[in-house]
Design an enzyme around this catalytic site. Structure first.
Site, PDB file in Angstrom:
ATOM      1  N   HIS A   1       7.570   8.803   4.269  1.00 48.87           N
ATOM      2  CA  HIS A   1       6.327   9.584   4.387  1.00 48.87           C
ATOM      3  C   HIS A   1       6.541  11.054   4.022  1.00 48.87           C
ATOM      4  CE1 HIS A   1       4.107   6.462   7.119  1.00 48.87           C
ATOM      5  NE2 HIS A   1       4.993   5.887   6.320  1.00 48.87           N
TER       6      HIS A   1
ATOM      7  N   ASP B   1       0.812  -1.224   0.000  1.00 48.29           N
ATOM      8  CA  ASP B   1       0.000   0.000   0.000  1.00 48.29           C
ATOM      9  C   ASP B   1       0.844   1.273   0.000  1.00 48.29           C
ATOM     10  OD1 ASP B   1       0.716  -0.927   2.623  1.00 48.29           O
ATOM     11  OD2 ASP B   1      -0.708   0.474   3.515  1.00 48.29           O
TER      12      ASP B   1
ATOM     13  N   GLU C   1      -0.603  -1.876   5.265  1.00 47.17           N
ATOM     14  CA  GLU C   1       0.394  -1.762   6.342  1.00 47.17           C
ATOM     15  C   GLU C   1       0.274  -0.411   7.041  1.00 47.17           C
ATOM     16  OE1 GLU C   1       3.235  -1.122   8.944  1.00 47.17           O
ATOM     17  OE2 GLU C   1       3.342   0.122   7.161  1.00 47.17           O
TER      18      GLU C   1
ATOM     19  N   ARG D   1      18.212  -5.687  14.780  1.00 43.57           N
ATOM     20  CA  ARG D   1      18.549  -5.976  16.171  1.00 43.57           C
ATOM     21  C   ARG D   1      17.646  -7.101  16.656  1.00 43.57           C
ATOM     22  NH1 ARG D   1      18.720  -2.259  20.019  1.00 43.57           N
ATOM     23  NH2 ARG D   1      17.802  -3.527  21.642  1.00 43.57           N
TER      24      ARG D   1
HETATM   25 NI    NI Z   1       6.515   1.449   5.334  1.00 37.44          NI
END
Ligand code: NI
Length: 389
Positions: free
Chosen positions: A360, A80, A137, A177
């Protein structure tokens, strides 16, 4: 054992798939075009099984190795995009106003398709590779929807692995990690109701702005005063709406919203309890009525120790031991791969996206030079986890 030769040959084709996804971004579960293209490509490669509609619009492909085996390894990508207007003007920019692949899921999907292409050609393993393409997601819990749909049992997945690109980490570098790697994220909305009136007569009003401001300030004391300084948590107030355009009205209501994140489930539960006490306590003290919606979001992404070391070993083989670290600082970002790691052991890694804009951001773009590294990692992971005799 660096980049696989065949993968290097496929890289340009994988980049073309990526740019096609980039031009046609879709949001949350509404990834019909992307999912259809993924399924079409998987079938054209000769995947042994291609199943659509898992978790609404998720797609799963099964590739049998050239020898049967007792194990099945799940590899997961997300499909997405985001409701952001792209501002860069490259040849393959988004064709959909207000939507763009600003998190690189176009690259994740294309790289996993590249791995599926390679694995169907070579089948140099014993067992099953299960390629998982999830919707939603970005806040829709598409990973949970696929797990809830019985995906892990249906395809017999034993272990599951995920990958996300990371701006700021050089291309060709991989980091991860063991243990908590990304945060549990909850969100909240506080609706305050006071008594509006003239700004000159506050004594006969109940001011939701002054009370709301005290709530905002008091909430900041939770992380500062109630959480162990060695632990990690953050409360961010991201919106506060009250009043109109007039400067002489005390409004009747105020709405405050934001997010609460932490890296341990115990901390997550404690934060909710303390948050609720503070909001109700201050509201009562200020004479305000209050409604609190506290929404339980994605859980902590917890990498399993053995699978994380295995993933790091594969990464070292692909990009070189000096370019892999296993001690990255955990991120307070959220990621719904958490649900898959609750269902099966596995590991989530970050792969460098170089000097790009951040995730983003309207100028972000996935770097196609990452493709050979990502595809080789997936391919080697399958071949090493389930070696053919
Ligand atoms: Ni992402």
């Amino acid at each position: 054992m660096p980049i696989i030769n065949r993968v290097a040959e496929l890289a340009e084709e994988v980049a073309e798939w990526r740019r096609d996804f980039h031009q046609h971004p879709e949001l949350l579960y509404d990834v019909h075009r992307t999912a259809a293209r993924v399924a079409e490509l998987l079938k054209s490669f000769g995947c042994d099984e291609v199943v659509t509609g898992i978790g609404q619009t998720g797609v799963v492909g099964v590739i049998n190795g050239r020898q049967p085996g007792s194990r099945a390894i799940g590899l997961r990508a997300d499909m997405d995009a985001l409701p952001i207007q792209e501002i860069r003007d490259h040849a393959y920019k988004s064709t959909v106003p207000g939507k763009m692949h600003a998190c690189g899921h176009d690259g994740h999907t294309a790289m996993l398709l590249g791995a599926a292409r390679y694995l169907t050609e070579t089948r140099n393993f014993a067992g099953k590779a299960v390629v998982i393409f999830q919707p939603a997601e970005e806040g829709g819990a598409g990973g949970k929807a696929m797990v809830d749909d019985g995906m892990m049992d249906r395809f017999g997945v034993h272990e599951v692995y995920g990958m996300h690109n990371m701006p700021g980490l050089p291309v060709g570098h991989i980091t991860t990690r063991p243990g908590p790697i990304m945060a549990a994220s909850n969100s909240f909305e506080i609706r305050l109701k006071g008594l509006g009136g003239h700004a000159a007569k506050p004594h006969i009003c109940v001011d939701p702005i002054v009370g709301g401001a005290q709530i905002v300030t008091a909430l900041q004391s939770i992380v500062a005063r109630n959480i162990d300084p060695i632990d990690n948590a953050v409360i961010s107030i991201t919106r506060f709406h009250a009043g109109t355009t007039a400067n002489n009205i005390i409004p009747q209501t105020a709405v405050i919203g934001g997010t609460v994140r932490s890296l341990r489930e115990e901390t997550r539960h404690f934060l909710k309890k303390r948050f609720t006490e503070v909001v109700h306590g201050i509201a009562a003290a200020m004479g305000l009525e209050v409604e609190l919606d506290y929404e339980w979001g994605y859980p902590v992404v917890v990498n399993h120790a053995d699978q994380t070391e295995f993933a790091a070993e594969i990464a070292r083989g692909v990009v070189g031991p000096d370019k892999v670290t296993t001690n990255m600082e955990p991120s307070l970002g959220g990621e719904d791969f958490a649900y898959m790691l609750e269902a099966r052991p596995g590991a989530f890694i970050f792969i460098g996206n170089g000097d790009s804009a951040g995730l983003h951001h309207p100028e972000y773009d996935f770097d196609d030079s990452v493709i050979p590294h990502g595809v080789s990692y997936w391919a080697k992971l399958v071949e090493t986890a389930m070696p053919a005799a």
